[in-house]
Design a protein around this motif. Structure first.
Motif, PDB file in Angstrom:
ATOM      1  N   GLY A 280      13.691  -2.710   2.075  1.00  0.00           N
ATOM      2  CA  GLY A 280      12.794  -3.860   2.052  1.00  0.00           C
ATOM      3  C   GLY A 280      12.915  -4.636   0.764  1.00  0.00           C
ATOM      4  O   GLY A 280      12.876  -5.870   0.742  1.00  0.00           O
ATOM      5  N   ALA A 281      13.066  -3.913  -0.378  1.00  0.00           N
ATOM      6  CA  ALA A 281      13.195  -4.588  -1.664  1.00  0.00           C
ATOM      7  C   ALA A 281      14.468  -5.424  -1.725  1.00  0.00           C
ATOM      8  O   ALA A 281      14.464  -6.555  -2.219  1.00  0.00           O
ATOM      9  CB  ALA A 281      13.187  -3.547  -2.791  1.00  0.00           C
ATOM     10  N   ILE A 282      15.556  -4.851  -1.215  1.00  0.00           N
ATOM     11  CA  ILE A 282      16.829  -5.593  -1.220  1.00  0.00           C
ATOM     12  C   ILE A 282      16.705  -6.870  -0.410  1.00  0.00           C
ATOM     13  O   ILE A 282      17.141  -7.946  -0.840  1.00  0.00           O
ATOM     14  CB  ILE A 282      17.960  -4.693  -0.673  1.00  0.00           C
ATOM     15  N   ALA A 283      16.069  -6.788   0.754  1.00  0.00           N
ATOM     16  CA  ALA A 283      15.922  -7.975   1.598  1.00  0.00           C
ATOM     17  C   ALA A 283      15.065  -9.027   0.908  1.00  0.00           C
ATOM     18  O   ALA A 283      15.393 -10.225   0.916  1.00  0.00           O
ATOM     19  CB  ALA A 283      15.301  -7.583   2.942  1.00  0.00           C
ATOM     20  N   ALA A 284      13.949  -8.586   0.300  1.00  0.00           N
ATOM     21  CA  ALA A 284      13.045  -9.538  -0.355  1.00  0.00           C
ATOM     22  C   ALA A 284      13.703 -10.185  -1.567  1.00  0.00           C
ATOM     23  O   ALA A 284      13.607 -11.407  -1.776  1.00  0.00           O
ATOM     24  CB  ALA A 284      11.756  -8.827  -0.757  1.00  0.00           C
ATOM     25  N   LEU A 285      14.401  -9.378  -2.376  1.00  0.00           N
ATOM     26  CA  LEU A 285      15.019  -9.919  -3.588  1.00  0.00           C
ATOM     27  C   LEU A 285      16.253 -10.755  -3.263  1.00  0.00           C
ATOM     28  O   LEU A 285      16.564 -11.718  -3.971  1.00  0.00           O
ATOM     29  CB  LEU A 285      15.367  -8.773  -4.534  1.00  0.00           C
ATOM     30  N   ASP A 286      16.956 -10.374  -2.198  1.00  0.00           N
ATOM     31  CA  ASP A 286      18.104 -11.189  -1.765  1.00  0.00           C
ATOM     32  C   ASP A 286      17.666 -12.612  -1.432  1.00  0.00           C
ATOM     33  O   ASP A 286      18.403 -13.572  -1.679  1.00  0.00           O
ATOM     34  CB  ASP A 286      18.760 -10.550  -0.540  1.00  0.00           C
ATOM     35  N   ALA A 287      16.472 -12.728  -0.834  1.00  0.00           N
ATOM     36  CA  ALA A 287      15.972 -14.058  -0.477  1.00  0.00           C
ATOM     37  C   ALA A 287      15.774 -14.916  -1.722  1.00  0.00           C
ATOM     38  O   ALA A 287      16.039 -16.127  -1.707  1.00  0.00           O
ATOM     39  CB  ALA A 287      14.665 -13.924   0.302  1.00  0.00           C
ATOM     40  N   TRP A 288      15.307 -14.296  -2.810  1.00  0.00           N
ATOM     41  CA  TRP A 288      15.154 -15.045  -4.070  1.00  0.00           C
ATOM     42  C   TRP A 288      16.525 -15.368  -4.671  1.00  0.00           C
ATOM     43  O   TRP A 288      16.763 -16.485  -5.136  1.00  0.00           O
ATOM     44  CB  TRP A 288      14.325 -14.229  -5.067  1.00  0.00           C
ATOM     45  N   ARG A 289      17.416 -14.369  -4.676  1.00  0.00           N
ATOM     46  CA  ARG A 289      18.725 -14.591  -5.281  1.00  0.00           C
ATOM     47  C   ARG A 289      19.511 -15.667  -4.534  1.00  0.00           C
ATOM     48  O   ARG A 289      20.295 -16.407  -5.136  1.00  0.00           O
ATOM     49  CB  ARG A 289      19.524 -13.278  -5.286  1.00  0.00           C
ATOM     50  N   SER A 290      19.295 -15.758  -3.207  1.00  0.00           N
ATOM     51  CA  SER A 290      20.002 -16.785  -2.430  1.00  0.00           C
ATOM     52  C   SER A 290      19.570 -18.189  -2.849  1.00  0.00           C
ATOM     53  O   SER A 290      20.294 -19.154  -2.605  1.00  0.00           O
ATOM     54  CB  SER A 290      19.740 -16.584  -0.938  1.00  0.00           C
ATOM     55  N   LEU A 291      18.401 -18.281  -3.474  1.00  0.00           N
ATOM     56  CA  LEU A 291      17.936 -19.575  -3.987  1.00  0.00           C
ATOM     57  C   LEU A 291      18.452 -19.851  -5.397  1.00  0.00           C
ATOM     58  O   LEU A 291      18.225 -20.943  -5.933  1.00  0.00           O
ATOM     59  CB  LEU A 291      16.402 -19.611  -3.992  1.00  0.00           C
ATOM     60  N   GLY A 292      19.120 -18.848  -6.005  1.00  0.00           N
ATOM     61  CA  GLY A 292      19.604 -19.012  -7.368  1.00  0.00           C
ATOM     62  C   GLY A 292      18.649 -18.506  -8.416  1.00  0.00           C
ATOM     63  O   GLY A 292      18.898 -18.653  -9.629  1.00  0.00           O
ATOM     64  N   VAL A 293      17.543 -17.901  -7.999  1.00  0.00           N
ATOM     65  CA  VAL A 293      16.528 -17.390  -8.926  1.00  0.00           C
ATOM     66  C   VAL A 293      16.994 -16.057  -9.485  1.00  0.00           C
ATOM     67  O   VAL A 293      17.583 -15.231  -8.780  1.00  0.00           O
ATOM     68  CB  VAL A 293      15.176 -17.234  -8.194  1.00  0.00           C
TER      69      VAL A 293
END
Length: 778
Positions: free
Chosen positions: A655-668
């Motif tokens: 779950g953490a990987i999925a949630a953080l991937d969503a932020w990283r995909s934005l460049g954050v």
């Protein structure tokens, strides 16, 4: 409350099982339809629909001599001279017709000579001719009925039959009488007599509408009179003479057809009797019993088990039962009460199933399936007082980080089973992410007993996973009507036991003071957030290579006018436990994004880090809302860093990987905070989409004096760089530590040696001064 306690078990007993409920509802609906006759209309509709599927030819035993438009035109008028009817009788007699019936009114006198000719023909027929009578109202205002019968010369030489028919309320003609009661005496019906099938005046039969009227032998009256029909067409046949011309108006609506002439309907009725298809009707009670049996079969004894395919199959059986009974058993059966019982019973069962599932969802912890706090409150309704034991499981998420959420769930379930066995509790409830509770028998066990239980649980955990759990117990007692408060008290006592390093603790007056404090803070939270008494401050982070400010971390502060400054570790934990952490994070993120716009105008690329709670990290809706706030801000992605603790990232890695991937995909950027406190490995953290690693301040503060801390920090920096992660050391409080970190190769430092948390305006002023100094130096 007492009434609710007494009624609770009774209500649970009443609704305990879909099978009983479904059968009771089905029986009630079925009996209502059966006894009230409400199903008759639907029964007729079903019969009408069946009539359109199967058509069969007539037997040919009944022939029609039709008074059609061509015959009327040939004789030039209507009514015809009665000698014409006499000619028809003679032709049919000479052809050897078995029976002759007229569906024509002869109740009025005509030319006496014509009447005499017709009467003579009837005499020659030797009693094989039937003439109709018609029962009708005597007068509109007086009531009563009279019979319109043929005039005496005709009636005396023929057999009188009733030609009356009675359409249903919807105007469709479906049934014909065997006889009609006239002046207290039964008069056989035309169709029954032509078929030689007598019956009671109180009985009727359904016309077989599957008979194709186009297959009935039909001959024009003018052709019969003129001798153009071969005698063999009538030999041994039963012949009905009647009007088919539209202008005669004798037409009826029959299921499956448009308007049919009355003589055709009479012929179809006679064919029905001759073919043995005037089926006796089986009592609707038998199909109703069958439906209830099928309903019981379709519902298994297991709780909340409903099988729609079985219900559908049972409906199909009942729908085809009338057709099957007519074809194979020469009977007809009413199935609407049975269908109503089956469908309503199934709907009642389905409603009960879904209500039960909805209730169970409200009484079940979503992650583990254990009963939750609401279930405990319900179970305690019948009691006056109760004692609650609470088990707080410390760092359970960290211990199972390699297995993710599934392993956390399995670990908690095993602990619940072991706790129930050790305490003898009937049910163990999950009241919070790290808390299990149970109802204790009074008097409550002593500290030694709880210590023994904790030892057993730790030993079991060590044998399974090779580690030791941190287990602490809390005990509280109170009125059962305040069960939720008693659970909260026990959970707080367990937290206090963990904080003070003891195995167990009973809820005390001091704990009650803490609860009152928590309640006071929670009651003030919304107003404090709206009035900005809760606000953000920002602590600088310095790049150790360039010496310049690299960014800040946003930290929450709460200044209450009555309670003073409230520590973040108190109110953040409180909001995570009782709700409000999302609202706090939304406010902090919004302020930080507005502030970083100003800072970037002064120092391009300057970053702000915002902390995310573990609760929010695994809440998809919360993550979506926070990402939308960022997107709406138009802040460059490289200027925002999302910080999550090592423990939060390990509680559910997938779950953490999925949630953080969503932020990283934005460049954050994504930073793993408090590294070193969660017992995970850098290799594991490499699976997370992180860009930064923050070493916990507990290791950084002892860097200059503790060789083990120095080794840990040095190895972490080296391995993090190998994995492509930037390293931030937090808790830097002196220049010596800062120099050591620079020598080790740490990238960024944060702490009081760099700067204390200050308002956004002070950060802007600092950046402006730094930029000015840089320009002067350049």
């Amino acid at each position: 409350m007492r009434l609710r306690r007494r009624l609770g078990p009774l209500l649970r007993a009443v609704v305990g099982g879909e099978r009983r409920l479904a059968v009771l509802v089905g029986a009630a609906v079925g009996l209502a339809l059966l006894l009230s006759g409400l199903g008759a209309s639907f029964e007729k509709l079903g019969s009408d629909l069946r009539s359109g599927f199967v058509a069969r030819p007539a037997s040919g035993e009944v022939a029609i001599v039709e008074i059609d438009a061509r015959s009327i035109a040939a004789f030039g008028r209507w009514p015809w001279p009665r000698s014409v009817h006499g000619s028809i009788v003679d032709r049919l007699r000479q052809a050897g017709a078995r029976l002759i019936a007229f569906d024509v009114d002869f109740s009025g006198r005509s030319d006496p000579k014509e009447d005499a000719v017709f009467a003579a023909a009837l005499v020659r027929a030797g009693g094989t001719v039937m003439l109709p009578t018609f029962r009708q109202e005597a007068a509109f205002d007086t009531g009563g009925t009279v019979e319109s019968a043929p005039i005496p010369p005709l009636a005396d030489n023929a057999f009188l039959v009733s030609a009356n028919v009675q359409p249903d309320r919807d105007g469709k003609l479906r049934r014909m009488p065997y006889a009609v009661a006239i002046l207290g005496a039964p008069r056989p019906s035309l169709s029954a007599m032509i078929a030689e099938h007598p019956g009671k005046a109180s009985d009727s039969f359904a016309v077989d509408v599957h008979i194709d009227p186009q297959t009935l032998p039909r001959y024009s009256a003018i052709d019969v009179v003129a001798g153009r029909v071969p005698p063999s067409a009538f030999t041994g046949k039963r012949v009905i003479i009647g009007g088919t011309a539209v202008e005669l108006g004798d037409r009826y609506s029959v299921p499956g057809f448009d308007l049919l002439p009355g003589v055709v309907v009479q012929a179809m009725a006679a064919e029905t009797l001759l073919g043995g298809r005037a089926f006796p009707e089986i009592s609707a009670g038998w199909p109703l019993l069958l439906a209830l049996l099928l309903l019981g079969i379709a519902l298994t004894p297991r709780r909340h088990a409903l099988h729609p395919p079985c219900i559908a199959a049972a409906c199909i059986v009942l729908l085809f039962l009338p057709s099957a009974s007519e074809r194979f058993a020469a009977t007809t059966v009413a199935v609407v009460p049975a269908l109503g019982a089956l469908l309503c019973g199934a709907i009642a069962a389905a409603a009960h199933v879904f209500a039960g599932r909805y209730r169970e969802r409200g009484l079940t912890d979503r992650e583990t399936g254990l009963p939750n706090l609401a279930a405990l409150v319900g179970d305690a309704e019948a009691e006056e007082r109760l004692t609650i034991g609470a088990l707080r499981i410390g760092r359970v998420a960290e211990r199972v980080s390699s297995g993710g959420g599934a392993k956390v769930r399995a670990r908690i379930l095993r602990l619940a089973d072991q706790l129930g066995f050790a305490t003898g509790a009937e049910r163990v409830y999950r009241s919070g992410p790290d808390t299990l509770v149970w109802r204790m028998a009074e008097p409550s066990p002593g500290e030694d007993s709880l210590a023994g239980i904790a030892h057993l649980l730790r030993a079991a955990a060590a044998s399974e996973e090779g580690g030791e759990l941190q287990l602490h117990f809390g005990i509280a007692s109170g009125a059962a009507c305040e069960a939720a408060a008693v659970v909260a008290s026990a959970a707080l006592a367990a937290e206090r036991a963990a904080a003070t390093g003891v195995t167990s603790r009973e809820f005390t007056a001091a704990d009650a003071d803490l609860m009152r404090r928590d309640e006071a803070l929670l009651s003030r939270f919304e107003a404090a957030l709206a009035e900005r008494r809760i606000h953000g401050v920002y602590q600088l982070k310095r790049d150790l290579r360039s010496g310049r400010a690299k960014g800040v971390e946003a930290l929450a502060r709460w200044q209450d006018p009555e309670l003073g400054a409230i520590r973040p570790d108190i109110f953040v934990a409180l909001l995570e436990r009782y709700g409000g952490i999302l609202e706090l994070t939304v406010a902090m993120l919004g302020d930080a994004l507005e502030a970083v716009k100003v800072w970037n105008a002064i120092s391009p690329g300057f970053t702000v880090a915002v902390n995310l709670s573990a609760l929010l990290l695994h809440d998809a809706a919360a993550m979506l809302r926070l990402r939308q706030i960022f997107l709406d801000s138009a802040v460059p992605a490289e200027c925002l860093v999302i910080e999550v603790t090592e423990t939060a990232a390990m509680s559910d890695p997938a779950g953490a990987i999925a949630a953080l991937d969503a932020w990283r995909s934005l460049g954050v950027g994504v930073s793993i905070d408090d590294y070193g406190t969660g017992h995970s490995s850098l290799a594991y953290l490499h699976s997370l989409p992180a860009s930064e690693l923050k070493i916990d301040g507990s290791f950084v503060r002892d860097l200059a004096t503790d060789s083990r801390s120095a080794i840990m920090v040095r190895s972490t920096v080296s391995m993090a760089h190998e994995l492509g992660l930037e390293v931030v050391a937090e808790g830097v409080e002196d220049a010596a530590t800062l120099d050591l970190l620079r020598a080790i190769g740490c990238d960024v430092a944060q702490g009081w040696a760099i700067g204390r948390p200050v308002p956004a305006e002070d950060i802007a002023a600092f950046l402006a001064a730094e930029a000015k100094a840089s320009r002067r130096a350049g």
